[in-house]
Write a protein that holds these residues in place. Structure first.
Motif, short mmCIF file in Angstrom:
data_model
loop_
_atom_site.label_atom_id
_atom_site.label_comp_id
_atom_site.label_asym_id
_atom_site.label_seq_id
_atom_site.Cartn_x
_atom_site.Cartn_y
_atom_site.Cartn_z
N ILE A 1 0.37 -1.42 -0.52
CA ILE A 1 0.50 -0.04 0.19
C ILE A 1 0.88 1.30 -0.09
N ALA A 2 0.23 2.22 -0.62
CA ALA A 2 0.61 3.55 -0.33
C ALA A 2 0.35 5.25 0.36
N PRO A 3 0.69 5.50 0.43
CA PRO A 3 0.70 6.98 1.60
C PRO A 3 -0.03 7.99 0.92
N THR A 4 -0.51 9.18 1.06
CA THR A 4 -1.18 10.35 0.71
C THR A 4 -1.26 11.01 1.67
N ARG A 5 -0.83 12.01 2.01
CA ARG A 5 -0.97 12.64 3.83
C ARG A 5 -1.50 14.16 3.19
N TYR A 6 -3.01 14.13 3.25
CA TYR A 6 -3.97 15.50 3.23
C TYR A 6 -4.16 16.41 4.44
N GLY A 7 -2.64 16.78 5.41
CA GLY A 7 -3.46 18.23 6.73
C GLY A 7 -2.92 16.64 7.07
N LYS A 8 -4.40 16.44 8.03
CA LYS A 8 -3.81 15.64 9.94
C LYS A 8 -4.47 14.52 8.77
N TRP A 9 -5.14 13.92 7.96
CA TRP A 9 -5.11 12.17 8.08
C TRP A 9 -4.21 12.32 6.76
N THR A 10 -4.26 10.39 6.82
CA THR A 10 -2.96 9.55 5.93
C THR A 10 -4.37 8.92 5.47
N TYR A 11 -3.94 8.69 3.97
CA TYR A 11 -5.18 7.70 3.40
C TYR A 11 -3.90 6.86 2.29
N PHE A 12 -4.89 5.91 2.90
CA PHE A 12 -3.73 4.57 2.17
C PHE A 12 -4.25 3.59 1.24
N LYS A 13 -3.85 4.03 -0.39
CA LYS A 13 -4.17 3.12 -1.24
C LYS A 13 -3.26 1.72 -1.56
N ARG A 14 -4.03 1.44 -2.07
CA ARG A 14 -3.51 -0.18 -2.88
C ARG A 14 -1.82 -0.03 -3.69
N ASN A 15 -1.04 -0.37 -3.73
CA ASN A 15 -0.08 -0.41 -4.50
C ASN A 15 -0.15 -1.63 -5.50
N GLU A 16 -1.01 -1.53 -6.76
CA GLU A 16 -1.32 -2.47 -7.71
C GLU A 16 0.04 -3.27 -8.22
N GLU A 17 1.16 -2.62 -8.32
CA GLU A 17 2.36 -2.81 -8.85
C GLU A 17 3.02 -3.88 -8.00
N THR A 18 3.06 -3.70 -6.60
CA THR A 18 3.53 -5.56 -6.11
C THR A 18 2.49 -6.16 -5.63
N ILE A 19 1.47 -6.06 -5.34
CA ILE A 19 0.62 -6.68 -5.40
C ILE A 19 0.14 -7.82 -6.81
N GLN A 20 0.91 -7.59 -8.01
CA GLN A 20 0.97 -7.95 -8.97
C GLN A 20 2.41 -8.69 -9.20
N GLN A 21 3.22 -8.15 -8.29
CA GLN A 21 4.27 -9.06 -8.48
C GLN A 21 4.37 -9.92 -7.71
N TYR A 22 3.68 -10.29 -6.69
CA TYR A 22 3.21 -11.04 -5.48
C TYR A 22 2.53 -11.97 -6.37
N ARG A 23 1.54 -11.81 -7.34
CA ARG A 23 1.38 -13.50 -8.72
C ARG A 23 1.46 -13.50 -8.97
N GLU A 24 2.35 -12.62 -9.57
CA GLU A 24 3.66 -13.40 -10.54
C GLU A 24 4.41 -14.70 -9.64
N GLU A 25 5.19 -14.24 -8.85
CA GLU A 25 6.24 -15.05 -8.04
C GLU A 25 5.17 -16.43 -7.46
N ILE A 26 3.87 -15.85 -7.49
CA ILE A 26 2.81 -16.88 -6.63
C ILE A 26 2.99 -18.15 -7.93
N ASN A 27 2.63 -17.58 -8.93
CA ASN A 27 2.74 -18.42 -10.06
C ASN A 27 4.39 -19.08 -10.45
N ASN A 28 4.83 -19.03 -9.80
CA ASN A 28 6.43 -19.53 -10.22
C ASN A 28 6.15 -20.71 -8.69
N ILE A 29 5.86 -20.40 -8.15
CA ILE A 29 5.99 -20.66 -6.46
C ILE A 29 5.35 -22.59 -7.42
#
Lengths: 101, 101
Positions: free
Chosen positions: A73-101
């Motif tokens: 996941i990746a954070p973005t700060r706006y004022g006092k709030w921190t928002y987190f969203k998915r980092n699809e790139e790493t998630i996809q890389q993990y999928r690919e690693e698991i496909n090779n396992i």
DNA sequence: TCAACATATCGATATATTTCGATATATAAT
DNA sequence: ATTATATATCGAAATATATCGATATGTTGA
């Protein structure tokens, strides 16, 4: 950027963290709107995640930090709030690693 | 047969266990031949895995048992030897779960 | 039957994870 | 400036995992 499959698997070794990751896939479906921000473009604020998960604020902060350090996941700060969203790139890389396992 | 993604992720949270799973994908490449058995049709015996991993016999036995309980490998006993091979069905199910994460 | 061998289980200790409440930090509102 | 709010960090206790050596179990061969 060699993916650490063990580190990511540790993140996924906990139901709350798996839940958080899947909730973030479709924020509209799982979270109320942000009062200050009319969208989820940068993800979801920590407090919404905390309420949904039903864990303490410190625990959620710790979980989000470990998910961030694993690259899921990746954070973005706006004022006092921190928002987190998915980092699809790493998630996809993990999928690919698991496909090779 | 609902896959326990957390349980499988726990298995994959350890490099030795990830290694074992990948070694078992191609036994000819990673292990010497079995003296009593001319093939790897039922996988690889515990002692070969132990030597390759460089961990104690009790640790390997414990790891293999948790991998078995998670459904990732399957044992076959011939006489005093236990051979473990991959259970591709569960592995594939995990891949599919990860694709939905 | 007995000795040797392969594997499983037991018991123990060291390390890691989980989870919390308390406190610190940063920003926003009064 | 002070207070309120959001999040991060710290310190601690409970639980889980990692890993070993010792012992038990099951099998083979003398």
């Amino acid at each position: 950027m060699d993916l650490d499959i063990v580190e990511i698997s540790k993140v996924l070794s906990n139901q709350a963290r798996v839940d958080i990751l899947t909730w973030l896939k479709d924020p509209e479906k799982h979270f109320p709107p942000h009062r200050e921000l009319g969208h989820f473009n940068d993800g979801v604020c920590v407090d919404h995640i905390r309420r949904k998960a039903g864990l303490s604020q410190s625990t959620i902060s710790h979980y989000l930090n470990m998910m961030y350090k694993a690259g899921l996941i990746a954070p973005t700060r706006y004022g006092k709030w921190t928002y987190f969203k998915r980092n699809e790139e790493t998630i996809q890389q993990y999928r690919e690693e698991i496909n090779n396992i």
